[in-house]
Design an enzyme around this catalytic site. Structure first.
Site, PDB file in Angstrom:
ATOM      1  N   ASP A 102      -4.894   3.819  -9.895  1.00  9.96           N
ATOM      2  CA  ASP A 102      -3.517   4.063 -10.329  1.00  9.96           C
ATOM      3  C   ASP A 102      -3.437   3.773 -11.823  1.00  9.96           C
ATOM      4  O   ASP A 102      -4.410   3.322 -12.429  1.00  9.96           O
ATOM      5  CB  ASP A 102      -2.536   3.216  -9.518  1.00  9.96           C
ATOM      6  CG  ASP A 102      -2.730   1.722  -9.723  1.00  9.96           C
ATOM      7  OD1 ASP A 102      -3.540   1.320 -10.587  1.00  9.96           O
ATOM      8  OD2 ASP A 102      -2.074   0.935  -9.015  1.00  9.96           O
ATOM      9  N   SER A 103      -2.288   4.034 -12.421  1.00  9.05           N
ATOM     10  CA  SER A 103      -2.194   3.927 -13.882  1.00  9.05           C
ATOM     11  C   SER A 103      -1.872   2.517 -14.338  1.00  9.05           C
ATOM     12  O   SER A 103      -1.940   2.213 -15.517  1.00  9.05           O
ATOM     13  CB  SER A 103      -1.100   4.860 -14.389  1.00  9.05           C
ATOM     14  OG  SER A 103       0.161   4.365 -13.981  1.00  9.05           O
ATOM     15  N   GLY A 104      -1.498   1.657 -13.417  1.00 11.47           N
ATOM     16  CA  GLY A 104      -1.082   0.301 -13.786  1.00 11.47           C
ATOM     17  C   GLY A 104       0.424   0.188 -13.970  1.00 11.47           C
ATOM     18  O   GLY A 104       0.961  -0.901 -14.038  1.00 11.47           O
ATOM     19  N   GLY A 105       1.088   1.328 -14.039  1.00 10.46           N
ATOM     20  CA  GLY A 105       2.537   1.316 -14.272  1.00 10.46           C
ATOM     21  C   GLY A 105       3.287   0.525 -13.214  1.00 10.46           C
ATOM     22  O   GLY A 105       4.108  -0.323 -13.536  1.00 10.46           O
ATOM     23  N   PHE A 106       2.965   0.773 -11.950  1.00  5.54           N
ATOM     24  CA  PHE A 106       3.710   0.125 -10.873  1.00  5.54           C
ATOM     25  C   PHE A 106       3.565  -1.392 -10.929  1.00  5.54           C
ATOM     26  O   PHE A 106       4.533  -2.135 -10.764  1.00  5.54           O
ATOM     27  CB  PHE A 106       3.250   0.657  -9.510  1.00  5.54           C
ATOM     28  CG  PHE A 106       4.072   0.129  -8.375  1.00  5.54           C
ATOM     29  CD1 PHE A 106       5.335   0.635  -8.122  1.00  5.54           C
ATOM     30  CD2 PHE A 106       3.599  -0.897  -7.572  1.00  5.54           C
ATOM     31  CE1 PHE A 106       6.110   0.143  -7.082  1.00  5.54           C
ATOM     32  CE2 PHE A 106       4.367  -1.410  -6.534  1.00  5.54           C
ATOM     33  CZ  PHE A 106       5.620  -0.881  -6.288  1.00  5.54           C
TER      34      PHE A 106
ATOM     35  N   ASP B  37       3.486   6.511 -15.346  1.00  7.09           N
ATOM     36  CA  ASP B  37       4.877   6.891 -15.054  1.00  7.09           C
ATOM     37  C   ASP B  37       5.764   5.661 -15.045  1.00  7.09           C
ATOM     38  O   ASP B  37       5.277   4.538 -14.966  1.00  7.09           O
ATOM     39  CB  ASP B  37       4.959   7.586 -13.689  1.00  7.09           C
ATOM     40  CG  ASP B  37       4.561   6.659 -12.542  1.00  7.09           C
ATOM     41  OD1 ASP B  37       3.679   5.801 -12.753  1.00  7.09           O
ATOM     42  OD2 ASP B  37       5.127   6.784 -11.449  1.00  7.09           O
TER      43      ASP B  37
ATOM     44  N   GLN C 283       8.781  11.945 -10.214  1.00  5.67           N
ATOM     45  CA  GLN C 283       9.789  10.888 -10.073  1.00  5.67           C
ATOM     46  C   GLN C 283      11.155  11.552  -9.839  1.00  5.67           C
ATOM     47  O   GLN C 283      11.196  12.671  -9.359  1.00  5.67           O
ATOM     48  CB  GLN C 283       9.780   9.987 -11.328  1.00  5.67           C
ATOM     49  CG  GLN C 283       8.544   9.086 -11.417  1.00  5.67           C
ATOM     50  CD  GLN C 283       8.570   7.911 -10.434  1.00  5.67           C
ATOM     51  OE1 GLN C 283       9.589   7.613  -9.811  1.00  5.67           O
ATOM     52  NE2 GLN C 283       7.424   7.246 -10.275  1.00  5.67           N
TER      53      GLN C 283
ATOM     54  N   GLY D 126       7.670   6.471  -6.904  1.00  6.78           N
ATOM     55  CA  GLY D 126       9.032   5.938  -6.929  1.00  6.78           C
ATOM     56  C   GLY D 126       9.673   5.798  -5.555  1.00  6.78           C
ATOM     57  O   GLY D 126      10.894   5.717  -5.450  1.00  6.78           O
TER      58      GLY D 126
ATOM     59  N   ASP E 120      -1.728   5.647   0.501  1.00  8.12           N
ATOM     60  CA  ASP E 120      -2.312   4.314   0.362  1.00  8.12           C
ATOM     61  C   ASP E 120      -1.229   3.299   0.673  1.00  8.12           C
ATOM     62  O   ASP E 120      -0.048   3.600   0.514  1.00  8.12           O
ATOM     63  CB  ASP E 120      -2.805   4.060  -1.065  1.00  8.12           C
ATOM     64  CG  ASP E 120      -1.640   3.756  -1.994  1.00  8.12           C
ATOM     65  OD1 ASP E 120      -0.952   4.700  -2.416  1.00  8.12           O
ATOM     66  OD2 ASP E 120      -1.382   2.568  -2.273  1.00  8.12           O
TER      67      ASP E 120
ATOM     68  N   CYS F 136      -9.724   0.176  20.885  1.00 12.22           N
ATOM     69  CA  CYS F 136     -10.336   0.161  19.555  1.00 12.22           C
ATOM     70  C   CYS F 136     -11.806  -0.221  19.686  1.00 12.22           C
ATOM     71  O   CYS F 136     -12.163  -1.101  20.463  1.00 12.22           O
ATOM     72  CB  CYS F 136      -9.609  -0.851  18.667  1.00 12.22           C
ATOM     73  SG  CYS F 136     -10.309  -0.988  17.010  1.00 12.22           S
TER      74      CYS F 136
ATOM     75  N   CYS G 164     -13.718  -1.117  16.963  1.00  7.29           N
ATOM     76  CA  CYS G 164     -14.165  -1.756  15.725  1.00  7.29           C
ATOM     77  C   CYS G 164     -15.001  -2.998  16.055  1.00  7.29           C
ATOM     78  O   CYS G 164     -15.005  -3.483  17.186  1.00  7.29           O
ATOM     79  CB  CYS G 164     -12.978  -2.126  14.831  1.00  7.29           C
ATOM     80  SG  CYS G 164     -12.119  -3.640  15.301  1.00  7.29           S
TER      81      CYS G 164
ATOM     82  N   CYS H 228     -12.993  -5.809  17.787  1.00  7.74           N
ATOM     83  CA  CYS H 228     -12.613  -5.586  19.188  1.00  7.74           C
ATOM     84  C   CYS H 228     -13.817  -5.509  20.118  1.00  7.74           C
ATOM     85  O   CYS H 228     -13.702  -5.815  21.306  1.00  7.74           O
ATOM     86  CB  CYS H 228     -11.763  -4.322  19.295  1.00  7.74           C
ATOM     87  SG  CYS H 228     -10.170  -4.504  18.469  1.00  7.74           S
TER      88      CYS H 228
ATOM     89  N   HIS I  97     -10.099  -4.921  11.706  1.00  4.04           N
ATOM     90  CA  HIS I  97      -9.380  -4.229  12.784  1.00  4.04           C
ATOM     91  C   HIS I  97      -8.219  -3.387  12.251  1.00  4.04           C
ATOM     92  O   HIS I  97      -8.068  -2.219  12.634  1.00  4.04           O
ATOM     93  CB  HIS I  97      -8.861  -5.198  13.855  1.00  4.04           C
ATOM     94  CG  HIS I  97      -7.913  -4.504  14.773  1.00  4.04           C
ATOM     95  ND1 HIS I  97      -8.349  -3.660  15.772  1.00  4.04           N
ATOM     96  CD2 HIS I  97      -6.559  -4.406  14.759  1.00  4.04           C
ATOM     97  CE1 HIS I  97      -7.299  -3.095  16.347  1.00  4.04           C
ATOM     98  NE2 HIS I  97      -6.197  -3.535  15.755  1.00  4.04           N
TER      99      HIS I  97
HETATM  100 ZN   LIG Z   1     -10.294  -3.216  16.528  1.00  5.06          ZN
END
Ligand SMILES: [Zn+2]
Length: 424
Positions: free
Chosen positions: A116-120, A170, A262, A289, A339, A377, A379, A382, A408
């Site tokens: 990301d740009s770091g703006g947030f 942004d 935005q 935004g 994300d 699951c 994973c 689990c 998990h």
């Molecule tokens: Zn799991």
């Protein structure tokens, strides 16, 4: 379900691997292989391997996804990670990472990365921030030192880090904001977007993972990849030198820059922001935004209406969402990339997502529960451990609790997105 022939501009497919036909460095390719109503399934071809979309990106704030190692992320099938420029800029510093070959080599991750740009983070973490036409001055949340980030500065930082996809700088409009404030903020973001694009076009050959003189750009074979320069360097990636990594040598070597739409919660401003951002021209478009305190129904409305104005042949990235139900919903609306810190952050607080709903593993009711966390699951958490053991680890504040819980939750998010892709 409509199956589409995979079309890749300027590319031929040979043995399942895309082979560039032209010699100039390429950035992102986006293939759409199927659509179903508004949703679409596809692949992003990045310099560090293909990424199946719709994709959920785990957040690797400090060049690490908290509590899990890179080989665990590979086992989970992660193809694209998000890194935070703000954090890496403050510590260890962009110059340091650049000297070490860029963020892929630094963190031992030969697959795709988006920064990301770091703006947030500037807007959400730092004190004493002051926004001017030039950029944002702010005080580090680490040591109180003063810094200045401009559209050019953050683009330079992201080129230095060398992620496959980088973001324009942004201003994340706060919520609530009236029409006048949302417009002023949107106009500033548009002016910054133009400056990011200009700086990127002038400096994109400076990425750390290829030592290419501008004069040699028309002869890709003259360019020496710094990613995996020799076998000794490959010791970092001995288990990761799979076909995804080797595709890196074939699918091009340029970073891609995304613009950000935005416009607050105003449909007309969102439309205008989308149209004018497209006019500037980017490799992909993000909806920014959102998730800034507005009701979820409003988030959905804005996502839906903004998507109508974005180009169908470019990837669309919805920033910073959401719950498992929401990521399914947004993928169905046509979002390609998402994300969120939720699965990793919630895991560290003992909140686990399962096929039967949320579980707070700290509760005493799990103290004698021999069942796995989620029967559906597979994973590593689990497969091996009981709820009783996970509850004990959490209650004892053991580090392993964070590891197993995060594995998990990420597995649950990635499985959710896998099911969405299969349903398209
Ligand atoms: Zn799991």
């Amino acid at each position: 379900m409509i199956k589409l022939p995979i079309l890749v501009a300027k590319n031929a497919t040979k043995g399942g691997t895309s082979v560039p036909l032209e010699s100039e460095p390429m950035s992102l390719r986006f293939e759409i292989s199927a659509t179903n109503d508004r949703s679409r399934r596809g692949r992003l071809l990045t310099p560090h391997g293909p990424v199946q979309t719709p994709v959920f990106m785990p957040v690797g704030t400090q060049a690490t996804v908290k509590a899990v190692s890179q080989d665990m992320l590979e086992e989970l099938g992660v193809e694209l990670l998000l890194g935070n420029t703000y954090h890496l800029y403050l510590r260890p510093g962009v110059g340091q990472i650049r000297k070490l070959g860029g963020v892929h080599r630094f963190m031992g991750w030969p697959h795709a990365i988006l920064t990301d740009s770091g703006g947030f983070q500037v807007f959400s973490l730092s004190d004493l921030r002051k926004v001017t036409e030039d950029g944002v001055s702010f005080r580090s949340h680490l040591d109180g030192t003063t810094h200045f980030l401009s559209p050019e500065g953050t683009t330079e930082a992201q080129i230095g880090l060398g992620a496959d996809v980088i973001m324009a700088f942004d201003e994340c409009t706060e919520y609530p904001a009236d029409e006048q404030r949302a417009r002023a903020s949107m106009e500033l973001t548009l002016r910054w977007a133009e400056r990011c694009k200009k700086y990127f076009e002038e400096h994109k050959e400076e990425r750390p993972w290829i030592s290419c003189q501008p004069s040699a750009l028309s002869h890709q074979s003259d360019c020496r990849s710094l990613d995996f320069p020799d076998e000794s360097a490959n010791r970092f990636f001995s288990s990761a030198r799979d076909d995804r990594a080797s595709t890196a040598t074939l699918t091009g070597k340029a970073q891609a820059l995304f613009g950000i739409v935005q416009g607050g919660m105003d449909h007309a401003l969102r439309k205008e922001s989308a149209e004018r951002t497209i006019e500037i021209g980017f490799d992909g478009y993000a909806i920014g935004g959102l998730s800034v305190g507005e009701p979820r129904a409003v988030t959905r409305e804005i996502v839906e209406s903004t998507l109508e104005h974005l180009p169908k042949d470019k990837p669309c990235y919805l920033m910073g969402v959401g719950t498992p139900e929401e990521i399914v919903e947004y993928a169905k609306l046509g979002v390609d990339m998402m994300d969120c810190v939720l699965p990793t952050r919630a895991a560290r607080h003992g909140l686990l997502f399962t096929s039967e709903g949320k579980i707070s593993i700290k509760q005493a009711r799990y103290a004698g529960d021999e069942a796995p966390l989620d029967l559906n699951c597979s994973c590593r958490t689990c497969r091996r451990y009981s709820r009783a053991y996970l509850r004990h680890l959490y209650a004892s504040k053991e580090v392993l609790a964070q590891v197993l819980n995060t594995v998990h939750n990420l597995s649950f998010y990635l499985d959710t997105m896998r099911r969405v892709r299969h349903s398209i």
